[in-house]
Design an enzyme around this catalytic site. Structure first.
Site, PDB file in Angstrom:
ATOM      1  N   GLY A  46       0.969  -0.822   0.009  1.00  0.00           N
ATOM      2  CA  GLY A  46       0.542  -0.139  -0.317  1.00  0.00           C
ATOM      3  C   GLY A  46       0.954   0.924   0.316  1.00  0.00           C
ATOM      4  N   GLN A  51       3.450   9.765   1.691  1.00  0.00           N
ATOM      5  CA  GLN A  51       4.029   9.240   1.448  1.00  0.00           C
ATOM      6  C   GLN A  51       5.411  10.074   0.193  1.00  0.00           C
ATOM      7  OE1 GLN A  51       2.331   5.169   2.637  1.00  0.00           O
ATOM      8  NE2 GLN A  51       4.242   4.945   3.498  1.00  0.00           N
ATOM      9  N   CYS A 102       5.739  -0.525   7.549  1.00  0.00           N
ATOM     10  CA  CYS A 102       5.776   0.761   6.902  1.00  0.00           C
ATOM     11  C   CYS A 102       6.411   1.070   6.385  1.00  0.00           C
ATOM     12  CB  CYS A 102       5.429   1.998   7.774  1.00  0.00           C
ATOM     13  SG  CYS A 102       4.908   3.600   6.734  1.00  0.00           S
ATOM     14  N   LEU A 103       6.674   2.143   4.698  1.00  0.00           N
ATOM     15  CA  LEU A 103       7.486   2.260   3.569  1.00  0.00           C
ATOM     16  C   LEU A 103       8.897   3.401   4.218  1.00  0.00           C
ATOM     17  CD1 LEU A 103       6.027   1.573   0.416  1.00  0.00           C
ATOM     18  CD2 LEU A 103       8.423  -0.225   2.387  1.00  0.00           C
ATOM     19  N   HIS A 144      -4.511   1.335   7.700  1.00  0.00           N
ATOM     20  CA  HIS A 144      -2.668   2.021   8.010  1.00  0.00           C
ATOM     21  C   HIS A 144      -2.994   3.503   7.467  1.00  0.00           C
ATOM     22  CE1 HIS A 144       2.036   1.583   8.521  1.00  0.00           C
ATOM     23  NE2 HIS A 144       1.642   2.330   6.313  1.00  0.00           N
ATOM     24  N   GLU A 145      -3.295   3.033   5.959  1.00  0.00           N
ATOM     25  CA  GLU A 145      -3.549   4.027   5.012  1.00  0.00           C
ATOM     26  C   GLU A 145      -4.217   5.381   5.061  1.00  0.00           C
ATOM     27  OE1 GLU A 145      -0.218   3.785   3.273  1.00  0.00           O
ATOM     28  OE2 GLU A 145      -0.446   1.653   3.259  1.00  0.00           O
ATOM     29  N   HIS A 148      -2.331   7.633   7.732  1.00  0.00           N
ATOM     30  CA  HIS A 148      -1.252   8.081   6.820  1.00  0.00           C
ATOM     31  C   HIS A 148      -2.171   9.242   6.629  1.00  0.00           C
ATOM     32  CE1 HIS A 148       2.395   6.462   6.368  1.00  0.00           C
ATOM     33  NE2 HIS A 148       1.837   5.408   5.896  1.00  0.00           N
TER      34      HIS A 148
END
Ligand code: K1U
Ligand code: ZN
Length: 183
Positions: A46, A51, A102-103, A144-145, A148
């Protein structure tokens, strides 16, 4: 399409609240294409627009697993998904744990409890309104996204932590020795 740089902690841009978009046009589809290519390259499952430094309420995702026995570098069957201005309109009372990564928070994985199912409303790649129920990894990943989009990282959910250690990631947490987070 272009691979963009993924920003990581402690970049303050990750704390911004993203703005809704007016609608889905070609410029937004180019952004979504770039996000997807960036996510596949990372690799991840994702990605939220913030990000890559774009504070708009747009998410891409692909939860498709590689076929069994495939080489690690083999291309899987792609199943991209796009979420524009997503809203959660219902959450289950039941919670489910998942060891999240998480990236934008490299090398840290830890368990987060979130509602096991959520009902979503969003615009798709073509700007059409969609409502659907997410369960399992889909429910975890979309929550999660969507965090963000509010400037929230999964580490903000970890019990006893207010975020990444200001002195870097070298110290060991006394509660979670493997997580390299500390109070
Ligand atoms: O940074 C992100 O928001 C992407 C993140 C999404 C996510 C993962 C796990 C739980 C919730 C949300 C990632 O993709 S981290 C990398 C990852 O999970 C993964 C990478 C390669 C193959 C399989 C998974
Ligand atoms: Zn993330």
């Amino acid at each position: 399409m272009a691979i963009r740089e993924i920003i990581t902690v402690p970049n303050p841009t990750l704390k911004l609240v993203s703005k809704p978009v007016e609608g889905v046009d070609d410029a937004l589809r180019t952004l979504m294409d770039d996000m997807l290519e960036t996510m596949y390259d990372a690799p991840g499952i994702g990605l939220a627009a913030i990000q890559i430094g774009e504070p708009v309420r747009v998410i891409v995702m692909d939860l498709q697993e590689k076929p069994e026995g495939a080489e690690p570098e083999a291309e899987g069957i792609k199943a991209p998904r796009y979420f524009v201005n997503p809203e959660i309109i219902w959450s289950s009372e039941e919670l489910a744990p998942y060891e999240e990564g998480c990236l934008s928070v490299p090398e840290i994985y830890d368990e987060v409890m979130r509602p096991a199912s959520v009902k979503l409303r969003y615009l798709n790649y073509h700007g059409e309104p969609v409502e659907e129920v997410a369960t399992g990894l889909f429910a975890t990943c979309i929550q999660h996204e969507m965090d963000h989009l509010e400037g929230i990282l999964f580490i903000d959910h970890l019990h006893g932590h207010s975020g990444i250690c200001r002195q870097g990631l070298g110290r060991t947490c006394r509660f979670r020795p493997r997580s390299r987070l500390c109070l």
